[in-house]
Design an enzyme around this catalytic site. Sequence first.
Site, short mmCIF file in Angstrom:
data_model
loop_
_atom_site.label_atom_id
_atom_site.label_comp_id
_atom_site.label_asym_id
_atom_site.label_seq_id
_atom_site.Cartn_x
_atom_site.Cartn_y
_atom_site.Cartn_z
N HIS A 100 24.72 -82.15 -72.23
CA HIS A 100 24.12 -81.22 -73.20
C HIS A 100 24.37 -79.76 -72.83
O HIS A 100 24.23 -78.88 -73.68
CB HIS A 100 22.62 -81.50 -73.36
CG HIS A 100 21.74 -80.99 -72.26
ND1 HIS A 100 21.26 -81.80 -71.26
CD2 HIS A 100 21.26 -79.76 -72.00
CE1 HIS A 100 20.51 -81.08 -70.44
NE2 HIS A 100 20.49 -79.83 -70.87
N ASP A 130 23.98 -88.46 -70.36
CA ASP A 130 23.91 -87.01 -70.38
C ASP A 130 24.63 -86.40 -69.18
O ASP A 130 24.12 -85.47 -68.54
CB ASP A 130 22.47 -86.51 -70.43
CG ASP A 130 22.38 -85.03 -70.80
OD1 ASP A 130 23.34 -84.52 -71.41
OD2 ASP A 130 21.38 -84.38 -70.46
N SER A 162 19.39 -77.06 -65.92
CA SER A 162 20.07 -78.30 -66.32
C SER A 162 21.46 -78.38 -65.70
O SER A 162 22.24 -77.45 -65.78
CB SER A 162 20.20 -78.36 -67.85
OG SER A 162 18.95 -78.57 -68.45
#
Length: 474
Positions: free
Chosen positions: A118, A148, A227
């Site tokens: 992402h 992911d 992230s």
Amino acid sequence: MKRLIPLVLIVACVGGVLGSLITINFLNSSSVPYTSIGERQEMVLTNYSTDSTYRVPPGMDFRKSASHTIAAVVHIRISFGPGNFSANPLQFYFDSPARSSGSGVIISDDGFVVTNNHVIEDATNIEVVMNDNQRFYAKLVGTDPSTDLALLKIKAHNLPFVKYGDSDLVTPGEWVLAIGNPFDLNSTVTAGIVSAKARNIGILRDRSNLQVESFIQTDAAVNPGNSGGALVNLNGELIGINTAIATSTGSYQGYSFAIPVSLVRKVMDDLLEFGAVQRGLLGIQIQDVDARLSEELNLKSSLGVLVNKVNSGSAADESGIQTGDVITGINDHPVRSVSELQEMVARHRPGTEIKVSYIRNGNEMTSKIKLKNYQGNNTMDKKEVRYEFEGARFEAVPYKELTKLGLEGGVRIKILNQGKWKDAGLREGFILTYIDRIPVENIEDLNKVLDFKDGGILVEGFYGSEKATYGLDW
């Protein structure tokens, strides 16, 4: 007695005078002007001694782990949106593209970087910024939305990297560090403990419904920008990739989640070798066993995974697994929930044989199951290498020729027919070396770069020793 009274009075008077003189002298000395506060502190604390006996308690010193990791955690900056061209086709620029950022972890000395899918999803350009501010344009090797994860490659050597740890050995209560770039603050280190394992929080979506959520939950502070960053143990080993937070405000509220490295390393190897993840599947529909189900099925424990359906012709079907079986282990590893089962199976490729432990009618049983892929076979699916793109057929350039030209890599246009390459002014014999500043060293690189491009691209290369640059509307 009468003689003592004058003596006492004399002593008292003398003491008062001396006290006054000392007080006046102290006040005068304290009011003396000075120009250095540091020197003043040293003068006043002349007899102050520091306690040199204090040591950080074992298991609480995070410095070693942080120092081993910080240099290998990178800042990832990405831009979205198609490129555009000015009136001069050689002048390439972006019209105020949307931008975003995240983190990544260097996992090899020659430039492979893991991050979240992402973070780089739909990006037209990916820039990797090192801890020492070196910058590289990254090539996207492959992605896996079901976990992911994404694998990037930068052209560099002798890089610091984070060694894989073993997430299976991680236990709740263990100290961990989260390292990343929250709010564009480079090289931020936060500490916390492992709160839980195998968490499924329902954030991933996959078109084939093959998403795998088995997160390590921690209370290390993680915020937007973290992230793709590293979750490490106190040995500085990678145990997870920070991916998500549970929040009602958009910022950290005490719960962060990381993909376990046991899954990361398998996905990275798949993307490296095949360009796509090779998922081994049992071919069953499942649900967690809770107290109600345990009572209905007369089970000794409420831990495990109930098989609701076995797909016809699947790996589980061929091995004899039946509806109503309760799976309790994979390869002698206890399985207590759907998320644990998904993670344990997702670590294996099609064709791999695994041991499945389960309960049927109160009896403990085991079966050896050879996993299949989504198409129902046990072969690997490697992406086909293309040599022709939009009317241009490319070929590899012999190493001797590259050396003679002083190039480290490149691909050559062998045949040029009508299409975007010809429309942009390129000619046969052009050796392509960069696309959007990303190195193109071979045909595989060309495939990987163009697979993820959309809009205008900047092409750089050579005709012999003559450098040339073109803009293509891709």
